[in-house]
Design an enzyme around this catalytic site. Structure first.
Site, PDB file in Angstrom:
ATOM      1  N   LYS A 118      -2.297  -2.255  -4.269  1.00  0.00           N
ATOM      2  CA  LYS A 118      -2.892  -0.493  -3.971  1.00  0.00           C
ATOM      3  C   LYS A 118      -2.047   0.928  -3.584  1.00  0.00           C
ATOM      4  CE  LYS A 118      -5.872   1.480  -0.423  1.00  0.00           C
ATOM      5  NZ  LYS A 118      -6.279   2.104   0.859  1.00  0.00           N
ATOM      6  N   LYS A 157       0.820  -1.491   0.008  1.00  0.00           N
ATOM      7  CA  LYS A 157      -0.155   0.180   0.184  1.00  0.00           C
ATOM      8  C   LYS A 157       0.853   1.078  -0.613  1.00  0.00           C
ATOM      9  CE  LYS A 157      -3.680   2.370   2.734  1.00  0.00           C
ATOM     10  NZ  LYS A 157      -4.642   2.417   3.814  1.00  0.00           N
TER      11      LYS A 157
HETATM   12  C1  PBG Z   1      -7.351   2.761   5.311  1.00  0.00           C
HETATM   13  C2  PBG Z   1      -7.748   3.504   3.736  1.00  0.00           C
HETATM   14  C3  PBG Z   1      -7.792   3.863   2.835  1.00  0.00           C
HETATM   15  C4  PBG Z   1      -8.138   3.771   1.559  1.00  0.00           C
HETATM   16  C5  PBG Z   1      -8.566   2.786   1.770  1.00  0.00           C
HETATM   17  N1  PBG Z   1      -8.464   1.926   3.388  1.00  0.00           N
HETATM   18  C6  PBG Z   1      -7.062   5.572   3.099  1.00  0.00           C
HETATM   19  C7  PBG Z   1      -5.987   5.662   3.695  1.00  0.00           C
HETATM   20  O1  PBG Z   1      -5.220   5.049   3.613  1.00  0.00           O
HETATM   21  O2  PBG Z   1      -5.716   7.324   3.507  1.00  0.00           O
HETATM   22  C8  PBG Z   1      -8.242   4.072   0.111  1.00  0.00           C
HETATM   23  C9  PBG Z   1      -8.893   3.309  -0.065  1.00  0.00           C
HETATM   24  C10 PBG Z   1      -9.139   4.553  -1.699  1.00  0.00           C
HETATM   25  O3  PBG Z   1      -8.445   5.676  -1.692  1.00  0.00           O
HETATM   26  O4  PBG Z   1     -10.764   4.525  -2.475  1.00  0.00           O
HETATM   27  N2  PBG Z   1      -6.360   3.268   6.064  1.00  0.00           N
END
Ligand code: PBG
Length: 330
Positions: free
Chosen positions: A252, A199
């Site tokens: 992601k 991520k």
């Molecule tokens: C929670 C999380 C996030 C997303 C999914 N789970 C946001 C972040 O890390 O700031 C982002 C999903 C999206 O942008 O569609 N940590």
């Protein structure tokens, strides 16, 4: 044999022939639809994500019925609590918004798989994904190890509510192992973990943070989310998650990281999910609204490309539209 014996265009002449030799297929069965559930009644639009709304539990249950009818097997749930606190206690409250939503959804649509996103950022008043230490001097930082217990508690609460899959998105080190141990201890030995393994600290989460009200109150997430320049590191993250017991790995965002997706799929041989995130969705919606792109063909090409790069599962806010577009014409 080269031209003229070989003519690549031969197999492109008719739609039915092109279809027959297509290497990558996209179906509703590959998709996961994310939803935001809040404690308020009804629906509330999300400005930067046209077509997506925050939903009450009733509206979520209604949406889950539609998703099921469209052949989409799973939803990914995010809870937006009425109150936030420094620890994010709403995340593990058995009566917390996401737990209530999971129970209602499973009671009405037991066949819809519920994937529970697991993070503290929607529940903490500071908007960070873990517990903070320090602070008075403005030097607050996220305490990795202290966050693990809270994440494990939240995972068990989600499983107890009926979540089919737990998806930790916090990026703390060691959280997959901590969650696996806690789930096993409570008898949830068969609840899989879909780990947000790679991520990245991405600008493409902007619209999501509006939706979840989870913009960090100070600083950013670069001390726990990955540097966009790295892909060897993504392989190490993925390998560690496998060692700790992850059942599915995730990359992601999706589109800017297709190379990472490819490498993780090739190297791990694991089921891999890709998250086509809020900013990717917002770009397409904005361009389509301006008349710059055709939404349908852009979305289907995008989702096919994510599959081609190695995703078995595509999490996307376009899921319902895509499933409609993919429906065979009678
Ligand atoms: C929670 C999380 C996030 C997303 C999914 N789970 C946001 C972040 O890390 O700031 C982002 C999903 C999206 O942008 O569609 N940590």
């Amino acid at each position: 044999m080269a031209f003229p014996a070989t003519r690549m265009r031969r197999l492109r002449t008719t739609p039915v022939l092109r279809d027959l030799v297509r290497e990558t297929r996209l179906a509703a069965a590959d998709l996961v639809m994310p939803f935001f559930v809040h404690t308020e009644p009804g629906r509330r639009p999300i400005a930067a994500m046209p077509g997506c709304e925050r939903l009450s539990i009733d509206e979520l249950v209604r949406e889950a019925g539609e998703v099921h009818a469209l052949g989409i097997p799973a939803v990914l749930l995010f809870g937006i609590p009425a109150q936030k606190d420094p620890e994010g206690s709403g995340a593990w409250d058995d009566e917390g918004i996401v737990q209530l939503a999971i129970r209602a959804l499973k009671a009405t649509h037991p066949d819809v798989l519920v994937i529970a996103d697991l993070c503290l950022c929607e529940y903490t008043d500071h908007g960070h994904c873990g517990l903070l230490v320090g602070g008075e001097d403005g030097m607050a930082r996220v305490d990795n190890d202290a966050s693990l217990d809270l994440l494990a508690r939240a995972a068990v609460a989600q499983a107890r509510a009926g979540a089919d899959i737990i998806a930790p998105s916090d990026m703390m080190d060691g959280r997959v192992g901590a969650i696996r141990a806690a789930l096993d201890e409570d008898g949830f030995t068969h609840t899989p973990i879909m780990a947000y393994s790679a991520k990245f600290a991405s600008a493409f989460y902007g619209p999501f943070r509006e939706a979840a009200g989870s913009t960090p109150a100070f600083g950013d997430r670069r001390s726990y989310q990955m540097d966009p320049g790295n892909s060897d590191e993504a392989l190490r993250e993925a390998a560690l998650d496998v060692q700790e017991g992850a059942d599915v790995l995730m990359v992601k965002p999706a589109l800017p990281y297709l190379d990472v997706l490819w490498r993780i799929k090739q190297q791990s041989g694991m089921p891999v999910a890709a998250y086509n995130v809020s900013g990717e969705y917002a770009m397409v919606k904005a361009a389509a609204a301006a008349g710059y792109l055709d939404e349908r063909s852009t979305v289907l090409e995008t989702l096919t490309s994510i599959r081609r790069a190695g995703a078995d599962i595509v999490i996307t806010y376009h899921a319902k539209d895509a499933a409609r577009w993919l429906r065979p014409t009678p």
